[in-house]
Design an enzyme around this catalytic site. Structure first.
Site, PDB file in Angstrom:
ATOM      1  N   LYS A   9       0.820  -1.217   0.000  1.00 50.49           N
ATOM      2  CA  LYS A   9       0.000   0.000   0.000  1.00 50.49           C
ATOM      3  C   LYS A   9       0.862   1.279   0.000  1.00 50.49           C
ATOM      4  O   LYS A   9       2.074   1.222   0.277  1.00 50.49           O
ATOM      5  CB  LYS A   9      -0.926  -0.029   1.222  1.00 50.49           C
ATOM      6  CG  LYS A   9      -1.985  -1.133   1.161  1.00 50.49           C
ATOM      7  CD  LYS A   9      -2.873  -1.098   2.403  1.00 50.49           C
ATOM      8  CE  LYS A   9      -3.970  -2.146   2.347  1.00 50.49           C
ATOM      9  NZ  LYS A   9      -4.821  -2.109   3.575  1.00 50.49           N
ATOM     10  N   TYR A  49     -12.590  -2.018  -3.149  1.00 53.35           N
ATOM     11  CA  TYR A  49     -13.097  -2.035  -1.773  1.00 53.35           C
ATOM     12  C   TYR A  49     -14.625  -1.904  -1.730  1.00 53.35           C
ATOM     13  O   TYR A  49     -15.170  -1.461  -0.717  1.00 53.35           O
ATOM     14  CB  TYR A  49     -12.440  -0.920  -0.963  1.00 53.35           C
ATOM     15  CG  TYR A  49     -11.027  -1.255  -0.499  1.00 53.35           C
ATOM     16  CD1 TYR A  49     -10.757  -2.417   0.233  1.00 53.35           C
ATOM     17  CD2 TYR A  49      -9.966  -0.400  -0.764  1.00 53.35           C
ATOM     18  CE1 TYR A  49      -9.465  -2.721   0.658  1.00 53.35           C
ATOM     19  CE2 TYR A  49      -8.667  -0.693  -0.325  1.00 53.35           C
ATOM     20  CZ  TYR A  49      -8.433  -1.854   0.379  1.00 53.35           C
ATOM     21  OH  TYR A  49      -7.157  -2.156   0.823  1.00 53.35           O
ATOM     22  N   PHE A  57     -15.420   3.889   7.762  1.00 58.69           N
ATOM     23  CA  PHE A  57     -14.024   4.102   7.372  1.00 58.69           C
ATOM     24  C   PHE A  57     -13.822   4.141   5.853  1.00 58.69           C
ATOM     25  O   PHE A  57     -12.708   4.350   5.384  1.00 58.69           O
ATOM     26  CB  PHE A  57     -13.113   3.039   7.994  1.00 58.69           C
ATOM     27  CG  PHE A  57     -13.412   1.612   7.583  1.00 58.69           C
ATOM     28  CD1 PHE A  57     -12.927   1.097   6.391  1.00 58.69           C
ATOM     29  CD2 PHE A  57     -14.184   0.788   8.394  1.00 58.69           C
ATOM     30  CE1 PHE A  57     -13.199  -0.214   6.009  1.00 58.69           C
ATOM     31  CE2 PHE A  57     -14.456  -0.536   8.015  1.00 58.69           C
ATOM     32  CZ  PHE A  57     -13.963  -1.024   6.825  1.00 58.69           C
ATOM     33  N   ARG A  85      -2.287 -14.227   3.936  1.00 56.11           N
ATOM     34  CA  ARG A  85      -3.058 -13.668   5.063  1.00 56.11           C
ATOM     35  C   ARG A  85      -2.306 -13.897   6.380  1.00 56.11           C
ATOM     36  O   ARG A  85      -2.266 -13.033   7.244  1.00 56.11           O
ATOM     37  CB  ARG A  85      -4.457 -14.306   5.145  1.00 56.11           C
ATOM     38  CG  ARG A  85      -5.363 -14.043   3.965  1.00 56.11           C
ATOM     39  CD  ARG A  85      -5.915 -12.655   3.870  1.00 56.11           C
ATOM     40  NE  ARG A  85      -6.739 -12.242   4.973  1.00 56.11           N
ATOM     41  CZ  ARG A  85      -7.388 -11.070   5.010  1.00 56.11           C
ATOM     42  NH1 ARG A  85      -7.294 -10.207   3.998  1.00 56.11           N
ATOM     43  NH2 ARG A  85      -8.101 -10.732   6.045  1.00 56.11           N
ATOM     44  N   THR A  91      -5.842  -7.504  10.613  1.00 63.72           N
ATOM     45  CA  THR A  91      -6.093  -6.196   9.982  1.00 63.72           C
ATOM     46  C   THR A  91      -5.573  -5.044  10.848  1.00 63.72           C
ATOM     47  O   THR A  91      -4.974  -4.103  10.346  1.00 63.72           O
ATOM     48  CB  THR A  91      -7.613  -6.027   9.738  1.00 63.72           C
ATOM     49  OG1 THR A  91      -8.080  -7.157   8.991  1.00 63.72           O
ATOM     50  CG2 THR A  91      -7.901  -4.744   8.982  1.00 63.72           C
ATOM     51  N   ARG A 102       2.255  -6.870   9.388  1.00 67.47           N
ATOM     52  CA  ARG A 102       1.582  -5.775  10.091  1.00 67.47           C
ATOM     53  C   ARG A 102       2.046  -5.676  11.539  1.00 67.47           C
ATOM     54  O   ARG A 102       2.190  -4.583  12.088  1.00 67.47           O
ATOM     55  CB  ARG A 102       0.070  -5.954  10.000  1.00 67.47           C
ATOM     56  CG  ARG A 102      -0.474  -5.675   8.589  1.00 67.47           C
ATOM     57  CD  ARG A 102      -1.869  -6.219   8.432  1.00 67.47           C
ATOM     58  NE  ARG A 102      -2.548  -5.752   7.215  1.00 67.47           N
ATOM     59  CZ  ARG A 102      -3.709  -6.230   6.795  1.00 67.47           C
ATOM     60  NH1 ARG A 102      -4.322  -7.196   7.476  1.00 67.47           N
ATOM     61  NH2 ARG A 102      -4.262  -5.754   5.695  1.00 67.47           N
ATOM     62  N   ASN A 112      -1.976   0.093   7.239  1.00 68.16           N
ATOM     63  CA  ASN A 112      -1.532  -1.262   7.588  1.00 68.16           C
ATOM     64  C   ASN A 112      -0.746  -1.986   6.495  1.00 68.16           C
ATOM     65  O   ASN A 112      -0.739  -3.215   6.400  1.00 68.16           O
ATOM     66  CB  ASN A 112      -2.708  -2.094   8.117  1.00 68.16           C
ATOM     67  CG  ASN A 112      -3.759  -2.353   7.077  1.00 68.16           C
ATOM     68  OD1 ASN A 112      -3.623  -1.946   5.924  1.00 68.16           O
ATOM     69  ND2 ASN A 112      -4.812  -3.061   7.463  1.00 68.16           N
ATOM     70  N   HIS A 115      -2.176  -5.454   1.487  1.00 65.05           N
ATOM     71  CA  HIS A 115      -3.458  -6.103   1.222  1.00 65.05           C
ATOM     72  C   HIS A 115      -3.208  -7.488   0.667  1.00 65.05           C
ATOM     73  O   HIS A 115      -2.291  -7.683  -0.139  1.00 65.05           O
ATOM     74  CB  HIS A 115      -4.263  -5.297   0.188  1.00 65.05           C
ATOM     75  CG  HIS A 115      -5.432  -6.052  -0.378  1.00 65.05           C
ATOM     76  ND1 HIS A 115      -6.664  -6.081   0.243  1.00 65.05           N
ATOM     77  CD2 HIS A 115      -5.532  -6.862  -1.471  1.00 65.05           C
ATOM     78  CE1 HIS A 115      -7.484  -6.868  -0.467  1.00 65.05           C
ATOM     79  NE2 HIS A 115      -6.828  -7.348  -1.505  1.00 65.05           N
ATOM     80  N   GLU A 126     -10.168  -9.671  -7.926  1.00 64.04           N
ATOM     81  CA  GLU A 126      -9.211  -8.593  -7.656  1.00 64.04           C
ATOM     82  C   GLU A 126      -8.075  -8.598  -8.678  1.00 64.04           C
ATOM     83  O   GLU A 126      -7.652  -7.543  -9.150  1.00 64.04           O
ATOM     84  CB  GLU A 126      -8.653  -8.740  -6.239  1.00 64.04           C
ATOM     85  CG  GLU A 126      -9.699  -8.485  -5.162  1.00 64.04           C
ATOM     86  CD  GLU A 126      -9.184  -8.725  -3.744  1.00 64.04           C
ATOM     87  OE1 GLU A 126      -9.978  -8.610  -2.808  1.00 64.04           O
ATOM     88  OE2 GLU A 126      -7.976  -9.027  -3.579  1.00 64.04           O
TER      89      GLU A 126
HETATM   90  P1  DAT Z   1      -8.017  -6.759   5.461  1.00 63.21           P
HETATM   91  O1  DAT Z   1      -7.212  -5.701   4.763  1.00 63.21           O
HETATM   92  O2  DAT Z   1      -7.240  -7.380   6.605  1.00 63.21           O
HETATM   93  O3  DAT Z   1      -8.600  -7.791   4.522  1.00 63.21           O
HETATM   94  P2  DAT Z   1     -10.698  -5.624   5.628  1.00 63.21           P
HETATM   95  O4  DAT Z   1     -10.969  -6.248   4.299  1.00 63.21           O
HETATM   96  O5  DAT Z   1     -11.677  -5.878   6.723  1.00 63.21           O
HETATM   97  O6  DAT Z   1      -9.243  -6.017   6.179  1.00 63.21           O
HETATM   98  O7  DAT Z   1     -10.590  -4.046   5.466  1.00 63.21           O
HETATM   99  C1  DAT Z   1      -9.940  -3.484   4.338  1.00 63.21           C
HETATM  100  C2  DAT Z   1      -9.092  -2.328   4.808  1.00 63.21           C
HETATM  101  O8  DAT Z   1      -9.931  -1.300   5.321  1.00 63.21           O
HETATM  102  C3  DAT Z   1      -8.134  -2.654   5.962  1.00 63.21           C
HETATM  103  O9  DAT Z   1      -6.910  -3.201   5.496  1.00 63.21           O
HETATM  104  C4  DAT Z   1      -7.961  -1.336   6.601  1.00 63.21           C
HETATM  105  C5  DAT Z   1      -9.306  -0.665   6.424  1.00 63.21           C
HETATM  106  N1  DAT Z   1     -10.149  -0.869   7.611  1.00 63.21           N
HETATM  107  C6  DAT Z   1     -10.815  -1.992   7.953  1.00 63.21           C
HETATM  108  N2  DAT Z   1     -11.481  -1.837   9.110  1.00 63.21           N
HETATM  109  C7  DAT Z   1     -11.228  -0.564   9.492  1.00 63.21           C
HETATM  110  C8  DAT Z   1     -11.625   0.233  10.615  1.00 63.21           C
HETATM  111  N3  DAT Z   1     -12.413  -0.260  11.572  1.00 63.21           N
HETATM  112  N4  DAT Z   1     -11.147   1.490  10.692  1.00 63.21           N
HETATM  113  C9  DAT Z   1     -10.343   2.004   9.738  1.00 63.21           C
HETATM  114  N5  DAT Z   1      -9.928   1.312   8.652  1.00 63.21           N
HETATM  115  C10 DAT Z   1     -10.369   0.049   8.533  1.00 63.21           C
HETATM  116 MG    MG Z   2     -10.029  -7.604   3.076  1.00 60.68          MG
END
Ligand code: DAT
Ligand code: MG
Length: 150
Positions: A9, A49, A57, A85, A91, A102, A112, A115, A126
């Site tokens: 990222k 996304y 968020f 993963r 996350t 992370r 973080n 991805h 994707e």
């Molecule tokens: P991951 O990236 O572990 O698959 P995710 O798909 O739930 O996690 O979320 C996508 C991204 O969105 C994540 O890398 C960071 C952001 N994100 C997720 N939950 C969040 C939150 N509660 N507050 C802020 N950013 C968040």
């Molecule tokens: Mg995800």
């Protein structure tokens, strides 16, 4: 063979961690079969996304992911989705275990570093958002017999 999409990222690019992240993933034995640097636009971020649209968020996430260049890669190998993963960690970097990308390199959920697709089916979708067919390379490595049995 299973494939997954990885994004290094914009925070990792700015912090000079592209090599560090790819190193940690590549040394698992997974094979990099596509790699590019690009800057996502809002439309692409919305598609990637889409599942998070409407969440509190979401806007911040789109702002962040479009804020600068990132590195996209396709990694291939047995259990590629799960392996990436696991290497990424949870996350929220505060909860991610030490030893994970992370856990070792980040502090904040909105910054973080990396991805990775969360399922083989999502990986397919994707990957097609980021790469054309011709950009994904099908090749053998001589060392593969030392990494997997078949
Ligand atoms: P991951 O990236 O572990 O698959 P995710 O798909 O739930 O996690 O979320 C996508 C991204 O969105 C994540 O890398 C960071 C952001 N994100 C997720 N939950 C969040 C939150 N509660 N507050 C802020 N950013 C968040
Ligand atoms: Mg995800």
């Amino acid at each position: 063979m299973e494939r997954t999409l990885v994004l290094v990222k914009p925070d990792a690019v700015q912090r000079g961690l592209i090599g560090e992240v790819l190193l940690r993933l590549e040394r698992t034995g997974l094979k990099i079969i596509a790699l590019k640097m690009l800057r996502m636009d809002r439309d692409m971020a919305g598609q990637h996304y889409g599942i998070h649209q409407g969440k509190a968020f979401f806007e911040g996430l789109v702002q962040f992911i479009t804020s600068g260049p990132l590195v996209a890669a396709v990694l291939e190998g047995p259990g590629a989705v799960e392996v990436v993963r696991k290497e990424m960690g949870e996350t929220d970097p505060v909860k991610a275990l030490p030893g994970s990308i992370r856990g070792d390199l980040a502090l904040s959920i909105g910054r973080n570093i990396v991805h990775g697709s969360d399922s083989s089916e999502n990986a397919r979708k994707e990957i097609s958002l980021f790469f054309k067919h011709g950009e994904i390379l099908d090749y053998e490595r001589q060392i593969d017999g030392w990494i997997r049995e078949s």
